[in-house]
Scaffold this active site. Structure first.
Site, PDB file in Angstrom:
ATOM      1  N   SER A 111       0.802  -1.213   0.000  1.00 17.69           N
ATOM      2  CA  SER A 111       0.000   0.000   0.000  1.00 17.69           C
ATOM      3  C   SER A 111       0.841   1.273   0.000  1.00 17.69           C
ATOM      4  O   SER A 111       0.464   2.267  -0.631  1.00 17.69           O
ATOM      5  CB  SER A 111      -0.940   0.009   1.209  1.00 17.69           C
ATOM      6  OG  SER A 111      -1.822  -1.090   1.162  1.00 17.69           O
ATOM      7  N   HIS A 158       0.366   4.255   4.212  1.00 17.69           N
ATOM      8  CA  HIS A 158      -0.363   4.966   3.171  1.00 17.69           C
ATOM      9  C   HIS A 158       0.100   6.418   3.111  1.00 17.69           C
ATOM     10  O   HIS A 158       0.399   6.948   2.033  1.00 17.69           O
ATOM     11  CB  HIS A 158      -1.866   4.932   3.456  1.00 17.69           C
ATOM     12  CG  HIS A 158      -2.459   3.563   3.344  1.00 17.69           C
ATOM     13  ND1 HIS A 158      -3.797   3.312   3.579  1.00 17.69           N
ATOM     14  CD2 HIS A 158      -1.905   2.364   3.032  1.00 17.69           C
ATOM     15  CE1 HIS A 158      -4.053   2.027   3.398  1.00 17.69           C
ATOM     16  NE2 HIS A 158      -2.905   1.431   3.081  1.00 17.69           N
TER      17      HIS A 158
END
Length: 208
Positions: A111, A158
């Site tokens: 991610s 993220h």
């Protein structure tokens, strides 16, 4: 390069499903692996290859997003600049995990690198005046998943990947002329050096 990364990641995911290999435990990252007496820095990169085995949607969504933005960016940047973006963003995600999350909690997933691609794409697209609707939807989905408990998916990765990817995208955009290639390499190297220094948190800044 995009298809190679997807293929390798899916192959590793299949290995994760084989009992006894402990692939996830061997490749995941947590801040504890950056401690001086337990230093395994390669995990900051290898964690990009493993995903939650509790939810196939995790790896599926990441690979779908990589397929979309990877093709677009690789065509624009070329394979080696694209690979540099992917790896540097993934490292940025792990550095954010080191600084912002509990060092005892392991995290997995590509991610950070994926958000890096989206961050770079957003910067490049805004420069070219394109539409970012699809990008914003995918960012929102991934952000929500990052807060689902039990999946070992870190919002910190993220955030770190998004910021670092945007920085790499900015470097690419501002040094895209042929006579600026050397400057581009210098700026990318400087960014990597900063990330490596930050990755030594418990060596240079031993604050728990």
């Amino acid at each position: 390069m995009t298809y190679s990364i997807i293929g390798i990641t899916l192959a590793v995911y299949l290995l994760q499903l084989i009992p006894g290999l402990a692939i996830t435990d061997r490749l995941l990252y947590a801040g504890v692996y950056s401690l001086p007496f337990n230093f395994e820095p390669w995990r900051m990169i290898t964690s990009m290859l493993v995903h939650s085995t509790q939810l196939i949607f995790h790896v599926a969504l990441n690979m779908y997003t990589l397929w979309i933005f990877g093709q677009l960016l690789e065509n624009v940047l070329g394979r080696w600049r694209f690979l540099a973006l992917y790896l540097i963003s993934g490292l940025g995600g792990s550095v954010a995990v080191l600084w912002l999350s509990d060092p005892r909690v392991g995290v997995v997933g590509a991610s950070g690198a994926i958000f890096g691609l989206m961050g770079a794409f957003l910067v490049i697209q805004r420069r070219l005046g394109g539409n970012a609707t699809q990008l914003l939807i995918l960012v929102g989905i991934n952000l929500v998943i990052g807060f689902v408990p039990g999946f070992n998916i870190a919002w910190q990765a993220h955030l770190g990947g998004l910021v670092v990817g945007a920085l790499v995208g900015f470097i690419y955009v501002e040094t895209r002329k042929r006579d600026q290639q050397r400057l581009q390499v210098i700026l990318l190297a400087a960014l990597v050096v900063v990330l490596l220094i930050l990755s030594l948190r418990y060596f240079l800044f031993p604050i728990f």
